[in-house]
Write a protein that holds these residues in place. Structure first.
Motif, PDB file in Angstrom:
ATOM      1  N   GLY B  98       0.846  -1.181   0.000  1.00 10.56           N
ATOM      2  CA  GLY B  98       0.000   0.000   0.000  1.00 10.56           C
ATOM      3  C   GLY B  98       0.882   1.231   0.000  1.00 10.56           C
ATOM      4  N   THR B  99       0.470   2.232  -0.775  1.00  9.51           N
ATOM      5  CA  THR B  99       1.249   3.462  -0.844  1.00  9.51           C
ATOM      6  C   THR B  99       0.317   4.640  -0.586  1.00  9.51           C
ATOM      7  N   ASP B 100       0.795   5.548   0.216  1.00 11.76           N
ATOM      8  CA  ASP B 100      -0.014   6.698   0.578  1.00 11.76           C
ATOM      9  C   ASP B 100       0.321   7.863  -0.344  1.00 11.76           C
ATOM     10  N   GLU B 148      -0.145  -9.994   4.570  1.00 13.85           N
ATOM     11  CA  GLU B 148       0.169  -8.795   3.796  1.00 13.85           C
ATOM     12  C   GLU B 148      -0.897  -7.732   4.049  1.00 13.85           C
ATOM     13  N   GLU B 149      -2.145  -8.160   4.085  1.00 12.27           N
ATOM     14  CA  GLU B 149      -3.217  -7.193   4.335  1.00 12.27           C
ATOM     15  C   GLU B 149      -3.138  -6.651   5.749  1.00 12.27           C
ATOM     16  N   ARG B 150      -2.805  -7.546   6.673  1.00 19.01           N
ATOM     17  CA  ARG B 150      -2.654  -7.055   8.049  1.00 19.01           C
ATOM     18  C   ARG B 150      -1.541  -6.022   8.128  1.00 19.01           C
ATOM     19  N   GLU B 151      -0.485  -6.280   7.353  1.00 25.31           N
ATOM     20  CA  GLU B 151       0.624  -5.330   7.383  1.00 25.31           C
ATOM     21  C   GLU B 151       0.199  -3.992   6.792  1.00 25.31           C
ATOM     22  N   VAL B 158      -5.243   0.804   5.880  1.00 24.86           N
ATOM     23  CA  VAL B 158      -6.382   0.458   5.031  1.00 24.86           C
ATOM     24  C   VAL B 158      -7.145  -0.655   5.728  1.00 24.86           C
ATOM     25  N   LYS B 159      -8.425  -0.442   5.900  1.00 28.14           N
ATOM     26  CA  LYS B 159      -9.238  -1.465   6.548  1.00 28.14           C
ATOM     27  C   LYS B 159      -9.675  -2.462   5.484  1.00 28.14           C
ATOM     28  N   PHE B 160      -9.487  -3.739   5.745  1.00 35.57           N
ATOM     29  CA  PHE B 160      -9.902  -4.749   4.776  1.00 35.57           C
ATOM     30  C   PHE B 160     -11.166  -5.415   5.290  1.00 35.57           C
ATOM     31  N   THR B 161     -12.262  -5.162   4.629  1.00 36.56           N
ATOM     32  CA  THR B 161     -13.517  -5.735   5.099  1.00 36.56           C
ATOM     33  C   THR B 161     -13.550  -7.207   4.724  1.00 36.56           C
ATOM     34  N   ARG B 167      -5.799  -7.539  12.638  1.00 35.36           N
ATOM     35  CA  ARG B 167      -5.180  -6.912  13.805  1.00 35.36           C
ATOM     36  C   ARG B 167      -3.877  -6.284  13.349  1.00 35.36           C
ATOM     37  N   ARG B 168      -3.324  -5.457  14.208  1.00 35.84           N
ATOM     38  CA  ARG B 168      -1.999  -4.923  13.913  1.00 35.84           C
ATOM     39  C   ARG B 168      -1.008  -6.077  13.906  1.00 35.84           C
ATOM     40  N   ILE B 169      -0.005  -5.980  13.046  1.00 32.40           N
ATOM     41  CA  ILE B 169       0.922  -7.115  12.976  1.00 32.40           C
ATOM     42  C   ILE B 169       2.325  -6.720  13.406  1.00 32.40           C
ATOM     43  N   MET B 170       2.763  -5.534  13.048  1.00 41.14           N
ATOM     44  CA  MET B 170       4.115  -5.121  13.406  1.00 41.14           C
ATOM     45  C   MET B 170       4.107  -4.263  14.665  1.00 41.14           C
ATOM     46  N   MET B 171       3.196  -3.333  14.714  1.00 42.63           N
ATOM     47  CA  MET B 171       3.174  -2.409  15.837  1.00 42.63           C
ATOM     48  C   MET B 171       2.367  -3.026  16.974  1.00 42.63           C
TER      49      MET B 171
END
Lengths: 367, 189, 328, 155
Positions: B98-100, B148-151, B158-161, B167-171
């Protein structure tokens, strides 16, 4: 007699546990000694490499890549320089390509050796670990000699490599190869045929080809299912197409196949090294590359075969000398995802055997 | 989706496309590029044929890389088609990111999928507005995209419905903010 | 030559017993300290390392430094632990390990040791008490790894006691006595390792499992269960567990030497030296195995005991009985 | 059935008479190759305060300052490397146009306090003197020449 009351037990394995290869934490729900559910928790080694990269010039990113999968830093180096070169259409001298292949394959051998040792240590055998370190030390010394560091090499540059081989270096590799073959035989004698070892790995933790592909597994976890997929052959980069080597594949996708493929791949890596040092051309090791690297605006993805699988770099550039966004496809991160489904309904004794066989490095998982 | 955000999602695609396609224009046709163009046309044809013209926002080459920009609402549908259609068969998820883009007001999510049968790599991407970023989850199409989506959820926000375990994965769980967003700062005001 | 059991109970004999006990225990402690040293040196040699070399010449005092360090450490009891049980656990494991030494006849004159008529039985009965200490300590630690380790330990030790006892039964049949001294004397002509080779193999395997040594070190299994039952132990309580383990190795080496290798029998050298060599061989074997093998899978462990070792040892008993009758 | 186990036992037994491979570390120091990247050394007289090393440093661990002297040339005044965050990547020595900052084979960096990891210009210069003395000037010169040759090759 009244119904026996049983409870599920939550067991927290890690982040400080001897066999999680770093700071992985797995929360497992145990029913007796059977694992009902396993949830990996990662992020304890998250250093934000992707975010840091956004503030760094491309040559400054290379040392950070060293620290992803820190036991195969040469291959990480190759991933980033390969991605930048592909994006900028930089041609690099032949000799540099050969040197990249040689150091990369040596480093792959070192990484696989470490897997073999650490895996056997997980399974309770101490000696292979030390024999592995003896062998690996020779490789590390070779790489130290050419790059100046034992682990975080920072050796490759966009446009070539930093140093040419020091005098006598190839001769030392030639000396190393017979030693490696001897040690390879030792591992084979000591480990592969050992009935206790076989009983712990054969038929355990297996998955099918389709599952592996759907999970996006790469590297040995994918090849162990019998799927011939190696970026060195399938999406040939660098000069790998000039060497004659095989892609060993497994059949059952179980722990044993994953273990044995590491051994077989080391043999193939040494084959590549042998051919490369015989046919390395003379010439410069650094090609023409601009002093300040600016990738034209756009999005690029390039991958190399890292020690753990497909190591890809996705760069979004806005034309400046720093990436706008960099995403690293870390093979360990992707491969680790299959763990919950593999561990389900397994005995806790197999937990370490399965986790170890996936071959992860937490520096890479967490990036 | 508001009217405003819809507008912003459409506009800048042309801009990036122009950037990447400028260099080799004057030269003789590049065989690599032509092959990529062929792949691009074939797949675009198939998508349009199966799902209609309205799902694709754009289809372009990003330096030999066929890239499809899919409308946000048809994200899951398109990827499912890519995965399951016999002539496509993109069964291997290579990478997702994902890119902002705060200047454009959207977050772009890109997915590289590979077809083991046809040996083709394509990029599919979609855009979602920055505030209230939301996308359909692909984790049922490719199990490998779960993390990947969690990341992306964790770092880009980005919320993935429909994701089974978002859940958060890294933080840490109680972390505030999404570090890979461009306006993120560790220094709290 | 002291006949401890037949002497009147006077202050002098009590003093003699105490002195004898202290001498035996110190000798055993010395043996244990140096078997730990030997373990580290042997493993180091197998790994092409140097091993301990800092404390004293060639690191000869390393084990004493380690023991001293453990004794000086703080005795930590986890807050949620069952304190009384936690403190008792190591003792229960440790005391029987020294008690079994009473029947190990390391010389022909069995100086300071008891010539017990039921020596073998005494050994097996006492050594099985130790597992209670392990389970108790594991349970009292209130640590999940400890509990798993402790329960594994209980299952393993109970399972392997049976083949161990059954394999010794073959020797008892051959010698016609449960007195270890008489068993040794019965081997004057031929060591029992020859007629009892099947029993000996079972004995070695079961002994390794009883001692929780590689490849049967599941109760500790440091790469899975951190340290198994001893995870929460520190300081001298941990030292007690470790000491018990190594005393058992020595004792088991002594038992193996007595039952199968002819005890103190041997030319030239004095009896105790031969005994030391034979027990030392067994101790070396445990370290050699440790240097070579990975850990066995725990499900296989049980299967192996009940489906392989026990039938084999029963077969051995039947064979022995047949041979014995045939010879007679 | 037991063959594999016996083979393994044979392997470990065969290792016992072999020669040890480990070093008695604090007594015997490892012998590093010429290119080894250890703690830096610094030659204040060579520095032209061009700031390239500080700029290229990925972790921004170098801070320096200089003044323009009588002879219109820049002279270095302070030069600090924070070894808490230095990753010994060698980029600073690579960009240095005058070889004022180089790397030595000093690899022991353990200190009792974090402050001690903050190495200033004096420490780095002293480290350079020690390293040169250890290696011998000629040796260092050879190393330097080799490096220069390598640099020439790169361009």
């Amino acid at each position: 007699m009244a119904e026996l009351r049983t409870e599920e037990m939550l067991l927290n394995v890690g982040p400080q546990h001897p066999s999680t290869h770093g700071v992985l934490r797995v929360v497992i729900k145990l029913d007796g000694e059977i694992i009902r559910e396993a949830t990996p928790v990662i992020g304890y080694l998250h250093r934000g490499t992707e975010k840091l990269s956004e503030d760094l010039q491309y040559q400054q990113i290379i040392p950070y890549f060293d620290r992803l999968d820190y036991i195969s830093a040469m291959l990480n180096n190759h991933a980033i320089v390969n991605a930048v070169e592909k994006a900028m259409d930089i041609e690099i001298p032949e000799r540099a390509e050969y040197l990249r292949v040689i150091v990369g394959e040596l480093n792959r051998t070192a990484a696989h050796l470490l897997f073999v040792g650490a895996y056997l240590l997980d399974l309770g055998a101490m000696s292979p670990f030390l024999y592995v370190f003896m062998t690996r030390e020779r490789i590390i010394e070779l790489l130290n000699e050419i790059s100046g560091a034992r682990l975080t090499y920072n050796y490759m540059r966009v446009g070539g490599v930093k140093y040419d081989a020091p005098p006598g270096w190839f001769a030392k590799i030639r000396e190393f190869i017979p030693y490696f073959k001897e040690m390879y035989q030792l591992f084979d004698d000591l480990i592969t045929g050992n009935e206790i070892f076989i009983s712990r790995v054969k038929g355990i933790g297996s998955y099918g080809q389709e599952e592996a592909i759907n999970y996006g597994l790469s590297g040995i976890p994918l090849r162990s299912t019998g799927f011939k997929w190696d970026l060195r052959k399938n999406k040939s980069y660098s000069v790998y197409d000039r060497f004659d080597f095989e892609i060993p594949v497994g059949t059952n996708g179980d722990n044993y196949d994953r273990y044995y493929l590491h051994l077989l791949e080391m043999e193939q890596s040494m084959r590549i090294v042998e051919q490369a040092i015989d046919s390395i051309p003379e010439g410069p090791v650094m090609g023409k590359a601009p002093k300040i690297l600016r990738i034209p605006a756009g999005e690029y993805y390039a991958a190399v075969e890292g020690a753990k699988g497909e190591l890809g770099v996705y760069i979004v550039s806005d034309g400046k000398d720093k990436p706008y966004r960099m995403k690293i496809r870390r093979p360990s991160f992707v491969n680790l995802q299959i763990i919950p489904s593999l561990l389900k309904d397994q005995n806790i004794a197999d937990f370490i055997a399965i986790l170890g066989s996936i071959d992860i490095v937490l520096g890479e998982v967490d990036a | 989706m508001t009217e405003e955000s819809k507008e912003t999602t459409v506009k800048p695609s042309a801009e990036t496309a122009v950037n990447t396609e400028t260099q080799p224009k004057e030269e003789q046709p590049d065989p690599k590029k032509e092959a990529a163009q062929k792949v691009l046309d074939r797949i675009r044809g198939l998508i349009v044929q199966e799902l209609g013209d309205h799902v694709l926002e754009d289809a372009l080459l990003m330096k030999h890389q066929p890239t499809f920009v899919v409308k946000r609402d048809h994200w899951l549908q398109t990827v499912q088609l890519l995965r399951h259609h016999d002539a496509l068969g993109f069964d291997y998820p290579e990478a997702m990111a994902g890119t902002d883009y705060p200047a454009n007001g959207y977050i772009e999510v890109i997915l590289y999928v590979y077809s083991m049968n046809h040996n083709e790599l394509i990029a599919v991407k979609t855009r979602t507005p920055r505030d209230n970023a939301e996308l359909q989850s692909l984790s049922y199409v490719y199990q490998g995209l779960n993390w990947e989506e969690r990341e992306i959820y964790d770092l880009v926000g980005v919320k993935f419905t429909g994701h089974p375990d978002l859940r958060r994965i890294m933080m840490p769980e109680d972390y505030e903010g999404h570090p890979l967003r461009k306006d993120f700062s560790v220094w709290k005001e | 030559m002291f006949e401890w059991l037949n002497q009147p109970f006077t202050p002098m004999t009590v003093l003699g017993m105490v002195i004898g006990g202290v001498i035996v225990l110190s000798v055993i402690l010395l043996v244990v300290a140096y078997s730990i040293y030997a373990q580290r040196k042997i493993l180091a040699a197998m790994h092409l390392r140097i091993g301990p070399n800092r404390v004293g010449p060639f690191g000869l005092f390393q084990s004493f430094a380690d023991i001293l360090k453990l004794l000086l450490k703080e005795d930590i009891v986890p807050a949620k632990a069952d304190k009384a049980m936690f403190l008792i656990g190591p003792m229960i494991t440790y005391v029987p390990s020294f008690m079994v030494l009473a029947v190990i006849p390391y010389t022909a004159t069995h100086l300071f040791t008891a010539e017990l008529n039921v020596g073998v039985l005494y050994y097996i009965a006492l050594s099985s008490i130790s597992v209670i200490g392990v389970v108790l300590g594991a349970w009292a630690s209130n640590n999940k790894y400890s509990i798993i380790g402790g329960l594994r330990s209980a299952a393993q030790l109970i399972s392997y006691e049976i083949p161990l006892a059954l394999s010794i039964l073959g020797v008892i049949l051959m010698a016609g006595s449960m007195n270890i001294v008489e068993i040794v004397e019965a081997q004057k002509n031929m060591w029992f390792i020859v007629p009892q080779i099947i029993g000996f193999s079972v004995f070695i395997i079961a002994a390794m499992a009883e001692l929780s040594r590689v490849p049967f070190d599941l109760p500790e299994a440091e790469s899975e269960l951190v340290a198994g039952y001893s995870t929460e132990y520190s300081g001298f309580r941990f030292a007690f567990y470790m000491l018990a383990e190594y005393v058992y190795i020595t004792a088991m080496g002594g038992l193996a030497a007595a039952l199968y290798l002819g005890g103190w029998e041997g030319p030239l050298l004095p009896g105790w030296a031969w005994y030391g060599i034979k027990a030392g061989l067994f101790i070396f074997l445990t370290f050699w195995l440790q240097g070579t093998f990975p850990r066995i899978r725990n499900t296989l462990l049980m299967t192996f005991s009940w489906k392989v070792l026990i039938p084999i040892s029963i077969l051995n008993i039947i064979l022995t009985a047949i041979i014995k009758i045939a010879v007679a | 059935m037991m063959f594999g186990l016996l083979k393994g036992l044979g392997v470990t037994l065969r290792q016992i008479p072999k020669k040890n491979v480990t070093l008695q570390y604090p007594d015997v120091k490892p012998d590093w190759p010429d290119r080894f990247r250890g703690v830096h050394k610094f030659y204040p007289e060579k520095c032209i305060v061009c700031n390239q090393c500080a700029r290229v440093c990925p972790t921004s661990c170098i801070s320096l300052s200089g003044t323009r002297g009588e002879d219109k040339k820049m002279h270095i005044e302070t030069y600090d490397i924070n070894f808490e965050i230095c990753i010994l990547c060698d980029l600073c020595t690579e960009v240095c146009p005058t070889e004022a900052i180089q790397m030595t084979d000093t690899f022991e960096l353990a200190e009792y306090s974090r402050d001690a990891l903050f190495k200033n210009i004096e420490w780095l210069a002293e480290n350079g003197r020690q390293h040169d003395a250890r290696k011998g000037k000629s040796d260092d010169q050879a190393n330097h020449d080799a490096k220069a040759a390598d640099k020439a090759g790169e361009q």
